[in-house]
Design a protein around this motif. Sequence first.
Motif, mmCIF file in Angstrom:
data_model
loop_
_atom_site.group_PDB
_atom_site.id
_atom_site.type_symbol
_atom_site.label_atom_id
_atom_site.label_comp_id
_atom_site.label_asym_id
_atom_site.label_seq_id
_atom_site.Cartn_x
_atom_site.Cartn_y
_atom_site.Cartn_z
ATOM 1 N N ASP A 182 0.817 -1.204 0.000
ATOM 2 C CA ASP A 182 0.000 0.000 0.000
ATOM 3 C C ASP A 182 0.855 1.261 0.000
ATOM 4 N N LYS A 233 1.921 2.020 -3.441
ATOM 5 C CA LYS A 233 0.801 2.606 -4.189
ATOM 6 C C LYS A 233 0.660 4.082 -3.865
ATOM 7 N N HIS A 234 0.714 4.385 -2.558
ATOM 8 C CA HIS A 234 0.569 5.784 -2.154
ATOM 9 C C HIS A 234 1.700 6.629 -2.719
ATOM 10 N N ILE A 238 3.428 6.235 -5.454
ATOM 11 C CA ILE A 238 3.203 6.490 -6.881
ATOM 12 C C ILE A 238 2.098 7.518 -7.072
ATOM 13 N N LEU A 239 0.995 7.308 -6.352
ATOM 14 C CA LEU A 239 -0.145 8.210 -6.526
ATOM 15 C C LEU A 239 0.184 9.622 -6.044
ATOM 16 N N ILE A 240 0.992 9.724 -4.985
ATOM 17 C CA ILE A 240 1.346 11.057 -4.485
ATOM 18 C C ILE A 240 2.243 11.770 -5.495
ATOM 19 N N GLY A 264 2.208 11.350 -8.678
ATOM 20 C CA GLY A 264 1.287 11.801 -9.724
ATOM 21 C C GLY A 264 0.525 13.038 -9.290
ATOM 22 N N ALA A 265 0.044 13.007 -8.061
ATOM 23 C CA ALA A 265 -0.749 14.135 -7.568
ATOM 24 C C ALA A 265 0.087 15.413 -7.558
ATOM 25 N N ILE A 285 2.524 16.238 -9.575
ATOM 26 C CA ILE A 285 2.651 16.751 -10.940
ATOM 27 C C ILE A 285 1.329 17.384 -11.403
ATOM 28 N N VAL A 286 0.220 16.743 -11.023
ATOM 29 C CA VAL A 286 -1.082 17.281 -11.424
ATOM 30 C C VAL A 286 -1.321 18.630 -10.770
#
Lengths: 320, 313
Positions: free
Chosen positions: A4, A7-8, A10-12, A14-15, A17-18
């Motif tokens: 987990d 996963k966090h 990677i998602l962070i 991405g977040a 950059i967004v």
Amino acid sequence: MTRDLWKHLILILGALIVIAPFYMMVSYSFKSPGEIDRGEGGFFGRQEMMVDERCVKLRDPDRDDVAAAAPRFPNQTDSQIRDALVAEAVADCQMRPIAFNYTKAFTEAPLLRYLLNGVIVTASIFLIQIVVALPAAYALAKLKFWGREAVFSLVLFCLLIPVHAIALPLYIMLAKVGLTNTYAALVVPWTISVFGIFLMRQFFMTVPDDLIDAARMDGMGEFAIVWRVMLPTAIPALLAFAIFSVVAHWNDYFWPRIVVTGNRDLFTPPLGLREFKGDGDGSFFGPMMATATVIVTPLIVAFLVAQRRFIEGITLSGMK
Amino acid sequence: MPVIACAETAQRRTAWWLTAPALGLMVLILLIPVVIAGVLSFTDYSLGNDTFNWVGAKNYDRLFSRSTYEKMFIATFTYVVTVVPLSVGLGLGAALLINSMGRIGDIYKTIYFLPVMATLLAMAIAWEFMLHPSIGMVNRTLEMSCGTILEIIPFLKNGCADRFPLWLGDKDYAIWVICFIGVWQGFGFNMVLYLAGLTGVHRELYHAAEMDGAKSGWERFRLVTWPALGPTTVFVVTISCIRAFQVFDTIEAFWPQGGGPNKSTYVMMFAIFEKGIQQNLIGIGSAITVLFLIFVMFLTLIQRWLVERKVHY
């Protein structure tokens, strides 16, 4: 647990950059030109008083001003009075960067007017789309008539044509009837939403016939049925469609760019921002980002408040 | 019975009254322009002239022989071929990750969806500042890596030794920057569609697959998730393609004149705008429009065909 964590991570990433351009846009709208140039001040900037050079220049005292001010400064030479007046102007023109950026955004260009235009255009487009599409969708779903299949196939065919793609011939047609640079030009090409017809038709297919028969028994005409029976049942679908339509047209830049040339009174928010960029020099990064923030904020806030509905509305086109 | 017949005629008449406005507008706003574009693409018409000459297929000839238009096709297809797989792949990846983590994932969903809602033109301008060669956030961040262990990466090493890219001013980077912004803006939309698709995958299927020996996560994805997402994928790919073909806002915002350094970002929508509207070369603009419509219609027809034939489970 460790999985987990990955996963966090990677998602962070991405977040980040967004979010980056949003962060920068809002942050620059708070900062003074110097802070932007040097890249200092964190998110909010230091909010030190800054002097608005243009405001000082506008108040540059001429001889009349000096003469008029003479009684206030007895026993002083003209040049001394002049210096005192300039100092006063500088003092009056001091502002916090955040106030400077946002007041400039609204005073350098008629931003309020642009926002109003945006509201007028998106609202008219949506209303006309409904007035046109709803009766047609009702007829296609619930009435039997010769040619219904043909009309529906036409709807399916028109779904293939993106309006942006046929912008050039539409522009020629509007130019021929002298409608460029009018509100009509901004609205007309969008008045027919084939997608809206298709969507509403699918929705009406699920409405039981009994409801309509009962209305007919009560002596309602077909027009009355459309607006007084079908419209209320279709509210959820309409809301989703409204979000879809408003987001698309508030953000649209291509079409307004084509049909509105020069006439600032008709500028929609994206056009206004574009013009701001066109004639801005380096020191105007702050006000420009303030303008961008003002334009982007309404939809983002609405989205954050009613997330589920927005996602539903925007992804409508994906529902089968 | 005359009464029923009469009621039927009445209903037919109202039905036509109800559809007439929509029908009229459909013909006027969607069909006639397509025909006009088709006809004008064989002429040398320009607005303000009373007459025009038929020039045969000369406009199309030009499209396929001049280097400007070759660059246009290259830029458009580079963009589509880059942005579609990346935004679909990232959308799917994000959806799978978020779907596997429960309620906390909603935060990411909200964040990733923000660019879809935001006015692209405004965000393009924000990106332009981010990518500013000297004061932009991107190059500043890259400069921070100078003098650290990260310098073993050749790109950073060269950047630190000489200077970091100009991004928007560099013909080798410009189109990739545009692609990046396209992916940045679009993948959240695909993610949401995939999330919707994932709710439709039955839990039992995973159990069944596990019984059949699909132990690893990859196996389960390959055997269950991916096929079940077939219809979503077809739709997501088509709509991403159509949107990618229509890229315009970012390019016009960065390079109001001419479509980027060395025309490396001269995409079709910009070409239609520049030739047809700004330069009043309606014939050539119409020819590009026609090609554009053919591409888009072709894509949608493939999608419909796939939906009807293959992807129903």
